[in-house]
Design a protein around this motif. Structure first.
Motif, PDB file in Angstrom:
ATOM      1  N   ASN A   1       2.567  21.562  29.588  1.00  0.00           N
ATOM      2  CA  ASN A   1       1.156  21.769  29.942  1.00  0.00           C
ATOM      3  C   ASN A   1       0.209  21.012  29.017  1.00  0.00           C
ATOM      4  OD1 ASN A   1       1.980  23.700  31.957  1.00  0.00           O
ATOM      5  ND2 ASN A   1       2.207  25.208  30.313  1.00  0.00           N
ATOM      6  N   THR A   2       0.612  19.794  28.669  1.00  0.00           N
ATOM      7  CA  THR A   2      -0.223  18.922  27.850  1.00  0.00           C
ATOM      8  C   THR A   2      -0.609  17.708  28.695  1.00  0.00           C
ATOM      9  OG1 THR A   2       0.981  19.622  25.865  1.00  0.00           O
ATOM     10  CG2 THR A   2      -0.368  17.641  25.683  1.00  0.00           C
ATOM     11  N   PRO A   3      -1.846  17.631  29.157  1.00  0.00           N
ATOM     12  CA  PRO A   3      -2.265  16.556  30.068  1.00  0.00           C
ATOM     13  C   PRO A   3      -1.949  15.153  29.569  1.00  0.00           C
ATOM     14  CG  PRO A   3      -3.958  18.242  29.955  1.00  0.00           C
ATOM     15  CD  PRO A   3      -2.936  18.608  28.925  1.00  0.00           C
ATOM     16  N   LEU A   4      -2.124  14.903  28.283  1.00  0.00           N
ATOM     17  CA  LEU A   4      -1.856  13.569  27.738  1.00  0.00           C
ATOM     18  C   LEU A   4      -0.429  13.133  28.024  1.00  0.00           C
ATOM     19  CD1 LEU A   4      -2.935  11.303  25.563  1.00  0.00           C
ATOM     20  CD2 LEU A   4      -1.378  12.529  24.060  1.00  0.00           C
ATOM     21  N   LEU A   5       0.507  14.060  27.905  1.00  0.00           N
ATOM     22  CA  LEU A   5       1.914  13.738  28.106  1.00  0.00           C
ATOM     23  C   LEU A   5       2.231  13.518  29.578  1.00  0.00           C
ATOM     24  CD1 LEU A   5       3.469  16.294  25.584  1.00  0.00           C
ATOM     25  CD2 LEU A   5       2.717  13.937  25.185  1.00  0.00           C
ATOM     26  N   ASP A   6       1.666  14.349  30.416  1.00  0.00           N
ATOM     27  CA  ASP A   6       1.869  14.165  31.862  1.00  0.00           C
ATOM     28  C   ASP A   6       1.254  12.849  32.333  1.00  0.00           C
ATOM     29  OD1 ASP A   6       3.071  16.669  31.906  1.00  0.00           O
ATOM     30  OD2 ASP A   6       1.185  17.703  32.352  1.00  0.00           O
ATOM     31  N   GLN A   7       0.099  12.516  31.759  1.00  0.00           N
ATOM     32  CA  GLN A   7      -0.598  11.287  32.134  1.00  0.00           C
ATOM     33  C   GLN A   7       0.214  10.059  31.760  1.00  0.00           C
ATOM     34  OE1 GLN A   7      -3.312  11.379  33.905  1.00  0.00           O
ATOM     35  NE2 GLN A   7      -3.695   9.153  34.001  1.00  0.00           N
ATOM     36  N   ALA A   8       0.930  10.123  30.650  1.00  0.00           N
ATOM     37  CA  ALA A   8       1.716   8.968  30.202  1.00  0.00           C
ATOM     38  C   ALA A   8       2.749   8.573  31.248  1.00  0.00           C
ATOM     39  CB  ALA A   8       2.406   9.300  28.873  1.00  0.00           C
ATOM     40  N   LEU A   9       3.399   9.570  31.854  1.00  0.00           N
ATOM     41  CA  LEU A   9       4.389   9.271  32.888  1.00  0.00           C
ATOM     42  C   LEU A   9       3.732   8.702  34.146  1.00  0.00           C
ATOM     43  CD1 LEU A   9       6.824  12.305  32.590  1.00  0.00           C
ATOM     44  CD2 LEU A   9       7.448   9.891  32.374  1.00  0.00           C
ATOM     45  N   LEU A  10       2.586   9.257  34.520  1.00  0.00           N
ATOM     46  CA  LEU A  10       1.876   8.757  35.706  1.00  0.00           C
ATOM     47  C   LEU A  10       1.429   7.318  35.524  1.00  0.00           C
ATOM     48  CD1 LEU A  10      -0.336  11.879  36.598  1.00  0.00           C
ATOM     49  CD2 LEU A  10       1.679  11.033  37.829  1.00  0.00           C
ATOM     50  N   GLU A  11       0.865   7.036  34.355  1.00  0.00           N
ATOM     51  CA  GLU A  11       0.388   5.679  34.078  1.00  0.00           C
ATOM     52  C   GLU A  11       1.550   4.695  34.023  1.00  0.00           C
ATOM     53  OE1 GLU A  11      -2.710   4.573  33.876  1.00  0.00           O
ATOM     54  OE2 GLU A  11      -3.496   6.578  34.316  1.00  0.00           O
ATOM     55  N   LEU A  12       2.685   5.164  33.524  1.00  0.00           N
ATOM     56  CA  LEU A  12       3.855   4.291  33.442  1.00  0.00           C
ATOM     57  C   LEU A  12       4.300   3.875  34.837  1.00  0.00           C
ATOM     58  CD1 LEU A  12       5.913   3.125  31.369  1.00  0.00           C
ATOM     59  CD2 LEU A  12       7.324   5.138  31.829  1.00  0.00           C
ATOM     60  N   ASP A  13       4.264   4.819  35.757  1.00  0.00           N
ATOM     61  CA  ASP A  13       4.653   4.514  37.141  1.00  0.00           C
ATOM     62  C   ASP A  13       3.634   3.617  37.835  1.00  0.00           C
ATOM     63  OD1 ASP A  13       6.921   6.020  36.859  1.00  0.00           O
ATOM     64  OD2 ASP A  13       6.008   7.860  37.633  1.00  0.00           O
ATOM     65  N   LYS A  14       2.358   3.854  37.540  1.00  0.00           N
ATOM     66  CA  LYS A  14       1.300   3.090  38.205  1.00  0.00           C
ATOM     67  C   LYS A  14       1.182   1.663  37.679  1.00  0.00           C
ATOM     68  CE  LYS A  14      -1.700   7.062  39.210  1.00  0.00           C
ATOM     69  NZ  LYS A  14      -3.006   7.701  38.898  1.00  0.00           N
ATOM     70  N   ASN A  15       1.562   1.507  36.382  1.00  0.00           N
ATOM     71  CA  ASN A  15       1.408   0.205  35.740  1.00  0.00           C
ATOM     72  C   ASN A  15      -0.023  -0.306  35.906  1.00  0.00           C
ATOM     73  OD1 ASN A  15       2.126  -2.083  34.340  1.00  0.00           O
ATOM     74  ND2 ASN A  15       2.926  -3.166  36.143  1.00  0.00           N
ATOM     75  N   SER A  16      -1.004   0.526  35.500  1.00  0.00           N
ATOM     76  CA  SER A  16      -2.406   0.228  35.783  1.00  0.00           C
ATOM     77  C   SER A  16      -3.141  -0.476  34.641  1.00  0.00           C
ATOM     78  CB  SER A  16      -3.131   1.543  36.096  1.00  0.00           C
ATOM     79  OG  SER A  16      -3.007   2.441  35.007  1.00  0.00           O
ATOM     80  N   ALA A  17      -2.402  -0.988  33.662  1.00  0.00           N
ATOM     81  CA  ALA A  17      -3.063  -1.660  32.533  1.00  0.00           C
ATOM     82  C   ALA A  17      -3.787  -2.918  33.008  1.00  0.00           C
ATOM     83  CB  ALA A  17      -2.032  -2.027  31.476  1.00  0.00           C
TER      84      ALA A  17
END
Length: 463
Positions: A243-259
């Motif tokens: 339940n830590t948003p930062l950690l959940d977000q890391a996986l989502l961003e990794l999949d999206k490759n939105s850099a």
């Protein structure tokens, strides 16, 4: 006169046999060292450390503390050299465990030797945080490949520790049943049980796996383009701290490759405070000595939190507030380590006290004076082990942002004098590490500079 001389000589001989380390107050030494660190006098802190460790053979704690002090000074090479020396000691420990686990457990499980006179091998969380801190040193110098090596070592070390503790638990249970010792730490009258049963302690899976270490591994693997290895790091971090948003977000961003190609992915790491101290408390416990229950005062370790540094909730980046997410608490890990170790500590302390009581009773019958000497020596030499890595940061908090290349400014809260930190961003992935103790801010690496404050509160720029 002869009897008094004999008594004194016998007592001195007993003391010398145990070594001077028995009388060393490690907590007192490090309190003075950490006072100098919190005041910004890192050189004075280093001088105290050297003064307390004059022998040629340095122990693991010396290298632990020296590495952290040199890191605070900004001497990343010196810090890394000290920690490499510590890492070689831990490596030898790993090899001995892997070579013959049962033999190692038998040696460590000896009931006749007081814990505080054993060679210090480090707590599990210290062994894991060592390689994590080494990785941070390398990342401050933008050496992601070097950091990857330390991170891989961290994962391998966790696996060794996990297997060892499983076997140790079973062996300890068998020994406790054989010795008839059923006392638990909750049975110790006057012991601060609540500190070991606090929610933040009980919620940890174990004492050595850190959400921060695994999140950092994910970030490093991602920066190196190894997404297949980054995902497990982020996933394990989320498992350790749910339940830590930062950690959940890391996986989502990794999949999206939105850099975006025009922005840098920046991880800001703020480590604050100092690891808690260990102290010794004496508690009377009824022990079976030759079919009689004898009330015997025994010493057990307790944890005392560091209060040198105020909690940090956020920092300012340029013109906006940036919330910090807590990913590691050394205090919680230390308490969990003690919670897990207490059954073994109670077992060893009790068996040692029973053996000593029987021996003293028999000696009293044959030679009352000799029995008195043994009793005095035992009272002097008994005590809980208070050694622990004291300069290790307590709280580790992070923020992750995307920034345009160039110079940016971090501002820390007013209770830190409104310290300003200039950060130069010039890489696609970058880690910015800050160390806070008391009202002082330390940083290292070519991309970070702490702006000097007023003369009375000056913090030198560290590069």
């Amino acid at each position: 006169m002869v009897s008094r001389a004999l008594t004194l000589a016998t007592l001195l001989a007993a003391v010398q046999l145990t070594g001077c380390s028995v009388f060393r107050s490690y907590d007192s030494e490090l309190q003075e060292t950490n006072k100098q660190l919190a005041a910004g006098n890192v050189d004075a802190a280093l001088a105290l450390l050297e003064n307390h460790n004059k022998g040629e053979q340095k122990d693991l704690l010396y290298y632990f503390e020296k590495g952290e002090l040199l890191r605070s000074k900004g001497d990343l090479k010196g810090s890394q050299d000290a920690w490499r020396a510590a890492d070689s000691v831990v490596f030898q420990w790993e090899e001995s465990v892997k070579l013959d686990t049962d033999k190692y457990l038998s040696q460590f499980g000896s009931y006749l030797v007081n814990d505080k006179v054993r060679r210090y091998e480090g707590y599990d969380y210290e062994k894991v945080m060592l390689t994590t801190q080494m990785a941070l040193n390398l990342l401050a110098q933008n050496d992601f490949d070097g950091a990857r090596t330390e991170i891989k070592k961290t994962h391998e070390r966790e696996a060794v520790i996990a297997e060892l503790r499983d076997k140790e638990y079973l062996k300890r249970e068998e020994a406790a049943e054989q010795e008839g010792i059923k006392t638990e730490y909750k049975d110790l009258q006057g012991y601060p049980v609540a500190s070991l049963d606090a929610p933040e302690v009980v919620s940890l899976k174990n004492s050595y796996q850190s959400a921060f270490s695994h999140y950092l591994s994910g970030f490093v693997y991602e920066a190196l383009g190894e997404k297949g290895l980054a995902a497990p790091g982020y996933r394990k971090a989320a498992e350790l701290r749910p339940n830590t948003p930062l950690l959940d977000q890391a996986l989502l961003e990794l999949d999206k490759n939105s850099a975006k190609a025009t922005e840098s992915d920046v991880l800001i790491v703020v480590q604050s405070g100092l690891a808690p101290a260990r102290d010794s408390i004496r508690i009377p416990l009824p022990l079976p000595i030759e079919d009689n229950l004898v009330i015997t005062p025994l010493s057990f370790p307790i944890i005392r939190d560091d209060t040198s540094t105020a909690h940090l909730g956020e920092i300012r980046l340029d013109d906006r507030a940036l919330a910090l997410t807590a990913l590691n608490s050394t205090s919680a890990m230390s308490r969990r380590a003690l919670r897990d170790d207490m059954p073994g500590i109670i077992l060893r302390t009790s068996v040692r006290a029973i053996s000593r009581g029987v021996a003293q009773k028999n000696l009293n019958k044959a030679n009352p004076m000799a029995g008195l000497v043994v009793g005095i020596a035992s009272s002097v030499l008994e005590g809980a082990d208070t050694r622990t890595w004291r300069t290790l940061p307590d709280q580790t908090q992070v923020a992750r942002v995307r920034l345009k290349p160039g110079e940016h400014q971090l501002n820390l809260p007013s209770n830190l004098g409104g310290t300003q930190v200039k950060v130069k961003i010039d890489r696609p992935y970058q880690v910015v590490s800050l160390r806070v103790v008391g009202n002082r801010v330390f940083a290292g690496g070519p991309a970070v500079e702490v702006t000097p404050q007023a003369p009375a509160q000056a913090v030198a720029s560290l590069k």
